[in-house]
Scaffold this motif. Structure first.
Motif, PDB file in Angstrom:
ATOM      1  N   LEU A   1      39.437   6.212  -3.833  1.00 33.67           N
ATOM      2  CA  LEU A   1      39.231   4.933  -3.149  1.00 33.67           C
ATOM      3  C   LEU A   1      38.079   4.156  -3.777  1.00 33.67           C
ATOM      4  CD1 LEU A   1      39.737   6.104   0.547  1.00 33.67           C
ATOM      5  CD2 LEU A   1      41.332   4.768  -0.854  1.00 33.67           C
ATOM      6  N   ASP A   2      37.048   4.867  -4.226  1.00 35.39           N
ATOM      7  CA  ASP A   2      35.936   4.188  -4.904  1.00 35.39           C
ATOM      8  C   ASP A   2      36.405   3.568  -6.218  1.00 35.39           C
ATOM      9  OD1 ASP A   2      34.208   4.865  -2.895  1.00 35.39           O
ATOM     10  OD2 ASP A   2      33.292   6.549  -3.963  1.00 35.39           O
TER      11      ASP A   2
ATOM     12  N   LEU B   1      43.634  -1.956   0.453  1.00 37.64           N
ATOM     13  CA  LEU B   1      42.581  -0.965   0.275  1.00 37.64           C
ATOM     14  C   LEU B   1      41.793  -0.764   1.572  1.00 37.64           C
ATOM     15  CD1 LEU B   1      41.082   0.928  -1.590  1.00 37.64           C
ATOM     16  CD2 LEU B   1      39.748  -1.026  -2.419  1.00 37.64           C
ATOM     17  N   THR B   2      41.570  -1.839   2.294  1.00 38.43           N
ATOM     18  CA  THR B   2      40.873  -1.731   3.586  1.00 38.43           C
ATOM     19  C   THR B   2      41.656  -0.840   4.549  1.00 38.43           C
ATOM     20  OG1 THR B   2      39.812  -3.892   3.361  1.00 38.43           O
ATOM     21  CG2 THR B   2      40.061  -3.035   5.593  1.00 38.43           C
TER      22      THR B   2
ATOM     23  N   GLN C   1      49.252   5.384   3.174  1.00 35.18           N
ATOM     24  CA  GLN C   1      50.416   4.761   2.534  1.00 35.18           C
ATOM     25  C   GLN C   1      50.043   3.458   1.842  1.00 35.18           C
ATOM     26  OE1 GLN C   1      53.510   3.116   5.022  1.00 35.18           O
ATOM     27  NE2 GLN C   1      52.081   2.609   6.670  1.00 35.18           N
ATOM     28  N   TRP C   2      48.903   2.885   2.186  1.00 38.00           N
ATOM     29  CA  TRP C   2      48.521   1.603   1.622  1.00 38.00           C
ATOM     30  C   TRP C   2      47.916   1.712   0.228  1.00 38.00           C
ATOM     31  CZ3 TRP C   2      49.997  -2.998   3.512  1.00 38.00           C
ATOM     32  CH2 TRP C   2      50.576  -2.970   4.789  1.00 38.00           C
TER      33      TRP C   2
ATOM     34  N   SER D   1      51.252  -2.246  -0.594  1.00 44.14           N
ATOM     35  CA  SER D   1      50.193  -1.313  -0.974  1.00 44.14           C
ATOM     36  C   SER D   1      49.462  -1.813  -2.215  1.00 44.14           C
ATOM     37  CB  SER D   1      50.787   0.063  -1.248  1.00 44.14           C
ATOM     38  OG  SER D   1      51.678   0.013  -2.352  1.00 44.14           O
ATOM     39  N   CYS D   2      48.343  -1.149  -2.528  1.00 41.32           N
ATOM     40  CA  CYS D   2      47.607  -1.508  -3.746  1.00 41.32           C
ATOM     41  C   CYS D   2      48.530  -1.449  -4.960  1.00 41.32           C
ATOM     42  CB  CYS D   2      46.431  -0.549  -3.948  1.00 41.32           C
ATOM     43  SG  CYS D   2      45.119  -0.680  -2.719  1.00 41.32           S
ATOM     44  N   HIS D   3      49.314  -0.391  -5.041  1.00 43.71           N
ATOM     45  CA  HIS D   3      50.216  -0.217  -6.181  1.00 43.71           C
ATOM     46  C   HIS D   3      51.296  -1.295  -6.204  1.00 43.71           C
ATOM     47  CE1 HIS D   3      53.620   1.648  -8.432  1.00 43.71           C
ATOM     48  NE2 HIS D   3      52.644   1.983  -9.241  1.00 43.71           N
TER      49      HIS D   3
END
Length: 218
Positions: A138-139, A173-174, A182-183, A191-193
């Protein structure tokens, strides 16, 4: 913030291109993605259906509009004309080069979210029981998101339709940081992807590059 030199796409281009980058999308999704009111989006989609540019599909519980080959050709012509008219080619080419560097990091981060080597099994599924492992992913996504904000900010300064990607990535991401995994790389949500893949398609189609034909692609 968009500059005075920003080129705003015509609604016709925005709607047709929204279908392309989304793959399959309902009227409301297309309208939101194109940044226009739902009524206008729906009207244009039905016009495009009559022209043979889009078709409505239903499969596996998923339904929505998708481009036909004729629609893809039309969108490609629209994008090429807009790119020249806006004088944005150099900016988009530079953004694409920077995106490709970040792309490897994004792919690794999403892979690490899905897999966590255990013992001799390097392809063991990540059961998300190690907060340090997930926190590292996540970072990394947070750092990538900051780079994405800078990259798309420059893009939106010449072509307004590139605005919004960083915000959507950040929103996903939040949610992931709030505990809904799943996000990060889920299918069927923004999602991010998924947001990243849409931007990739947007860059490739804008520059007229066939997916897989980029330098270093295999």
């Amino acid at each position: 913030m968009l500059t005075a030199m920003t080129h705003a796409s015509a609604p016709e281009l925005s709607v047709l291109h929204a279908v392309r980058v989304s793959g399959v999308a309902a009227d409301t999704v297309v309208a939101r993605r194109a940044g226009i009111d739902p009524g206008t989006a729906s009207e244009l989609l039905r016009d495009f259906e009559a022209y043979g540019w889009v078709t409505y599909v239903e499969f596996g519980g998923t339904s929505g509009w998708t481009l036909t080959e004729a629609g893809r050709d039309r969108d490609s012509r629209n994008l090429a004309e807009e790119l020249d008219r806006a004088g944005a080619r150099n900016a988009v080419e530079q953004a694409h080069k920077e995106f490709e560097i970040l792309n490897g990091r994004l792919v690794r981060a999403c892979t690490d979210w899905q897999l966590r080597p255990a013992g001799d099994d390097r392809l063991a599924a990540n059961d998300h029981s190690d907060p340090r492992w997930d926190g590292r992913v996540l970072d990394e996504l947070t750092v990538i998101g900051a780079e994405l904000t800078r990259l798309t900010g420059a893009l939106a300064g010449v072509l307004a339709r590139f605005g919004g990607y960083a915000e959507r990535f950040g929103a996903a991401l939040t949610r992931a940081r709030a505990g809904d995994g799943q996000w990060v790389a889920g299918i069927g949500v923004a999602s991010c992807h998924a947001v990243w893949m849409e931007l990739h398609e947007d860059l490739l189609s804008t520059l007229g590059i066939v997916r897989g034909a980029e330098p270093g692609s295999r």
